[in-house]
Design an enzyme around this catalytic site. Structure first.
Site, PDB file in Angstrom:
ATOM      1  N   GLY A 187      34.861  27.691  92.505  1.00 30.18           N
ATOM      2  CA  GLY A 187      34.441  28.799  91.989  1.00 30.18           C
ATOM      3  C   GLY A 187      34.003  29.013  90.765  1.00 30.18           C
ATOM      4  N   CYS A 188      33.081  29.861  90.249  1.00 25.89           N
ATOM      5  CA  CYS A 188      32.594  30.194  88.922  1.00 25.89           C
ATOM      6  C   CYS A 188      33.689  30.780  88.098  1.00 25.89           C
ATOM      7  CB  CYS A 188      31.400  30.956  88.857  1.00 25.89           C
ATOM      8  SG  CYS A 188      31.181  32.471  89.726  1.00 25.89           S
TER       9      CYS A 188
END
Length: 336
Positions: free
Chosen positions: A143-144
């Site tokens: 995920g970012c």
């Protein structure tokens, strides 16, 4: 290599297309969208006009496997698990950009509230912490927020020096995805900062998973995100309370050694800037030691759509096919 993208009409799909269209070892074979099948890809990604003549398709998994050497799955959480088993039923390699395979199955089901239909293991594709992604068949792209947070804290976690970790992240509105939301609606976000999910953001589980892998005794981890009126970028401030006082020089030595030979992590000195990484696959890190409070403040800056998603996925693809991880990604930021 022949590349396919499932779910190519969103922001991460569009960023994959933008980066792959100039990758010297890639031929873009297909881009899928159930609702846009038959329409030119450039009808939704107008910045790609003249760079590719693909039309959206909606083929079955068997055809995708036959046509592609590698497939990027860029669909919503809970949907990727419907594609992955059939895509892996052959020699095709798969990189999943959703959360479906990032976490242990019980943790995923608890946090996302979705019963997992395909609880297989995948390599967590944060390359700087998981070089074993090389030559793998299946990788779960991180995920970012966890990318920025984990890269900020990993060197001190690996040294066993963190007592408490508090992460505060500011993200651009593209992180909310292509579908409009209350947060991304212009009158709500313009000239504003919107905190959300103050104590229970689901990305905390990824941060916890990776940092406890580096230091099994580390448990005190907090994370709070904010949306800012910027299109791209995540700036993470990590307040890392340490078990012993450290000087900024001590921290510099630890980070330089940890990220030696990690081409996409830069230590430019001073405070990192979102404009210095925009459109690039770099993570810029800066820090300052607060010896009085046994605290190190670490800042990381990434582009949420590149190092936080599509660029990192291509970095994984490169390693999976025995290429240099920088292949097709060694590009400067689009600053200012």
């Amino acid at each position: 290599m022949k590349v396919g993208i499932i779910g190519a009409s969103g922001y991460t799909g569009g960023e994959l297309l933008r980066l792959l269209v100039s990758h010297p070892d890639v031929r873009l074979e297909l881009a899928t969208s159930r609702s846009l099948a038959g329409k030119p890809v450039s009808s939704t990604h107008r910045h790609l006009t003249g760079f590719l003549d693909l039309k959206y398709e909606n083929p079955v998994s068997e055809e995708i496997r036959e046509r592609c050497d590698v497939v990027f799955v860029a669909v919503p959480h809970g949907t990727a698990m419907n594609y992955v088993p059939e895509l892996l039923d052959g020699s095709t390699k798969v990189i999943d950009l959703s959360a479906d395979y990032r976490l242990d199955t019980p943790v995923f089901e608890n946090i996302y509230g979705i019963k997992h239909s395909d609880p297989r293991k995948a390599v967590y594709g944060l390359v700087e912490l998981h070089p074993e992604a090389a030559r793998e068949e299946f990788v779960a792209n991180p995920g970012c927020f966890p990318t920025g947070a984990n890269l900020a804290a990993a060197p001190l976690a690996a040294a066993g020096l963190i007592d408490i970790a508090v992460f505060d992240s500011k993200t651009g509105i593209s992180g909310a995805g292509i579908s409009p939301t209350e947060t991304s609606h212009y009158p709500n976000i313009a000239e504003n900062i919107i905190p959300y999910k103050l104590t229970a953001h689901r990305h905390r589980a990824e941060i916890l998973q990776e940092l406890t892998r580096l230091d099994g005794k580390l448990r005190n981890i907090s994370f709070t995100p904010h949306v800012i009126p910027s299109i791209r970028g995540i700036l993470t401030t990590a307040h890392l309370f340490t078990k012993e006082p450290l000087s900024t020089g001590d921290v510099q030595e630890i980070y330089e050694e940890f990220y030696r030979d990690k081409p996409f992590v830069r230590l430019p000195g001073g405070v990192p800037s979102l404009t210095a990484v925009r459109g690039s696959n770099f993570c810029d890190i800066g820090f300052e030691a607060d010896k009085e409070n046994n605290r190190v403040v670490v800042l990381s800056a990434i582009d949420n759509l590149v190092k936080g998603a599509s660029g990192q996925a291509i970095q994984n693809m490169n390693l999976m096919f025995g290429l240099a991880e920088t292949r097709g990604l060694w590009l400067p930021a689009a600053a200012p």
